[in-house]
Design an enzyme around this catalytic site. Structure first.
Site, PDB file in Angstrom:
ATOM      1  N   TYR A 150       0.747  -1.180   0.166  1.00  0.00           N
ATOM      2  CA  TYR A 150       0.042   0.082  -0.115  1.00  0.00           C
ATOM      3  C   TYR A 150       0.690   1.096   0.073  1.00  0.00           C
ATOM      4  CZ  TYR A 150      -4.021  -2.709   1.187  1.00  0.00           C
ATOM      5  OH  TYR A 150      -5.085  -3.585   1.149  1.00  0.00           O
ATOM      6  N   LYS A 195       2.600 -15.592   3.207  1.00  0.00           N
ATOM      7  CA  LYS A 195       2.695 -16.463   2.096  1.00  0.00           C
ATOM      8  C   LYS A 195       4.490 -16.828   1.776  1.00  0.00           C
ATOM      9  CE  LYS A 195       0.355 -18.268  -1.616  1.00  0.00           C
ATOM     10  NZ  LYS A 195      -0.148 -19.521  -1.434  1.00  0.00           N
ATOM     11  N   ASP A 228      -3.794 -18.277   2.285  1.00  0.00           N
ATOM     12  CA  ASP A 228      -4.918 -18.957   1.410  1.00  0.00           C
ATOM     13  C   ASP A 228      -5.548 -19.875   2.604  1.00  0.00           C
ATOM     14  OD1 ASP A 228      -2.403 -19.929   1.368  1.00  0.00           O
ATOM     15  OD2 ASP A 228      -2.844 -20.962  -0.479  1.00  0.00           O
ATOM     16  N   ASP A 252      -5.827  -6.496   5.650  1.00  0.00           N
ATOM     17  CA  ASP A 252      -7.186  -5.947   5.115  1.00  0.00           C
ATOM     18  C   ASP A 252      -8.236  -6.760   4.567  1.00  0.00           C
ATOM     19  OD1 ASP A 252      -8.671  -3.680   4.197  1.00  0.00           O
ATOM     20  OD2 ASP A 252      -7.457  -3.373   2.523  1.00  0.00           O
ATOM     21  N   ASP A 256     -11.964  -8.015   6.835  1.00  0.00           N
ATOM     22  CA  ASP A 256     -13.251  -7.938   6.478  1.00  0.00           C
ATOM     23  C   ASP A 256     -13.719  -9.222   6.356  1.00  0.00           C
ATOM     24  OD1 ASP A 256     -12.965  -5.160   6.264  1.00  0.00           O
ATOM     25  OD2 ASP A 256     -13.940  -5.195   4.135  1.00  0.00           O
TER      26      ASP A 256
END
Ligand code: NAD
Length: 362
Positions: A150, A195, A228, A252, A256
């Site tokens: 970001y 990851k 994942d 992020d 959610d």
């Protein structure tokens, strides 16, 4: 005078940032609750109301005026309603309300974002998951907030684009320490989500985070999980998690996803902290222009953000627990707003019910 009595008697400075849409409505609920806590628990809070977001653009041309920054610099915490709305959707980038949020995070190095996800039996019916999966869910997502893709170098031309994901050792160390301090007050278990089978940044995260835990937090454990797999396990066995630590982008998305375990955006608080205990506390939801001005906004996310502020920036855990217990008591009695029940209560009725419980409890 002991440190405890000093913190009990001093007046805390809190900057109030009502913002736009339903922001001022849920912020008013927070003010009512803080005022009752002053009566019942002897809490001394000086609220200094300032501008942010669309209302700040209208008044000053900037979504984060210098006066707001100066007030925060002098404060223990800031309490934000929400920013944004259709009125400002067409604004140039520098005059978008949401830029006020990004700027305040950057200005105060708010690198550690906390999102607690706690389910309650009275709310299980509002989640898309089966009730038996929701039993006992009490997890904390710790998201790194000021690094990664970001904030990395970005560019594009007609055919290619790049968002560089860069993390430094000190950035990983400080958020790992923050997560470990939180884990210590809970079940002492961190799941590091990454990851690392593909990304070099994730491999650095693993190396640095595990070293911090090994050398500084022998009472905390850390396991690894690929992002994942974590996104799947959050739905299949959410009650198994304690603290989930992850980088900006993964956090992020996962936060959610996890918010849906609770049933409504109107129930979820958040905190964004820096190394000096200053924090920005805000509900996870936005300014909800579709219901603004109707007096029906769900204030619980904002009131739970107040509890987080009491715990993390004002060092008043007893008051935080008292407020959370009153809120949970209201949920058990079905005192909910219209986002959850068609015959639901107004923002003011819910707020009054929480205040009433605080008075009775004391
Ligand atoms: P939103 O969260 O404002 O609303 C999504 C849906 O949830 C709407 O139907 C809304 O009515 C409902 N909702 C949200 N909070 C509620 C509450 N407390 N009580 C009852 N219902 C509630 O998201 P959106 O519609 O995508 O965005 C609206 C504006 O808010 C946009 O301008 C967006 O940029 C901004 N936004 C701000 C923040 C923030 O201030 N932190 C976060 C997200 C979005």
């Amino acid at each position: 005078m002991t440190d405890d009595s000093a913190s009990n008697s001093r007046a805390f400075k809190v900057v109030g940032l009502p913002g736009d849409g339903i922001g001022p409505e849920v912020y008013a609920a927070a003010c009512d609750v803080l005022s009752v806590l002053q009566e019942t628990h002897g809490l001394l809070i000086e609220l200094d109301e300032q501008l942010i977001g669309g209302v700040a653009v209208d008044a000053t041309g900037s979504p984060l005026p210098q006066q707001t920054v100066d007030a925060c610099r002098d404060a223990d915490a800031a309490l934000l309603g929400a920013v944004g709305g259709p009125k400002w959707d067409g604004n140039a980038a520098e005059q978008r309300p949401e830029l006020g949020l990004l700027k305040i995070r950057a200005e105060f190095s708010l690198f550690c974002n906390l999102r607690p996800i706690v389910t309650h039996p009275a709310l299980h019916a509002f989640s898309p998951l089966r009730p038996e999966r929701l039993q006992g869910v009490d997890l904390m997502i710790v998201r790194e907030l000021t690094g990664g893709s970001y904030f990395g170098k970005k560019w594009r031309d007609a055919d290619q684009a790049e968002d560089v994901c860069r993390y430094t050792r000190p950035e990983i160390e400080r958020v790992t320490r923050a997560a470990a301090r939180i884990a210590r007050q809970r079940d002492g278990r961190i799941t590091l989500v990454d990851k690392a089978n593909v990304l070099e940044t994730s491999r650095l995260w693993r190396e640095v985070a595990h070293r911090v835990i090994r050398e500084e937090f022998s009472d905390v454990t850390m396991e690894n999980m690929y992002v994942d797999a974590a996104s799947m396990h959050l739905l299949t066995r959410p009650a198994d998690f304690d603290v989930l630590l992850t980088e900006n982008l993964f956090g992020d998305i996962l936060s959610d996803e996890a918010s849906m375990l609770c049933g409504s955006m109107g129930l979820l608080p958040s905190a964004s902290l820096n190394e000096d205990r200053f924090g920005l506390y805000e509900p996870v939801h936005g300014s909800a222009p579709d219901i603004a001005g109707k007096g029906i906004a769900n204030p619980y996310a904002m009131l739970l953000s107040v509890a987080m502020m009491l715990r993390h920036s004002l060092d008043r855990p007893e008051e935080a627990v008292a407020l959370e217990q009153c809120i949970h008591g209201c949920w058990s009695e079905g005192l909910l707003t219209r986002d959850l029940r068609t015959d639901g209560l107004t923002t003011e009725q819910v707020t009054m019910a929480v205040c009433e419980r605080l008075r009775i409890q004391s």
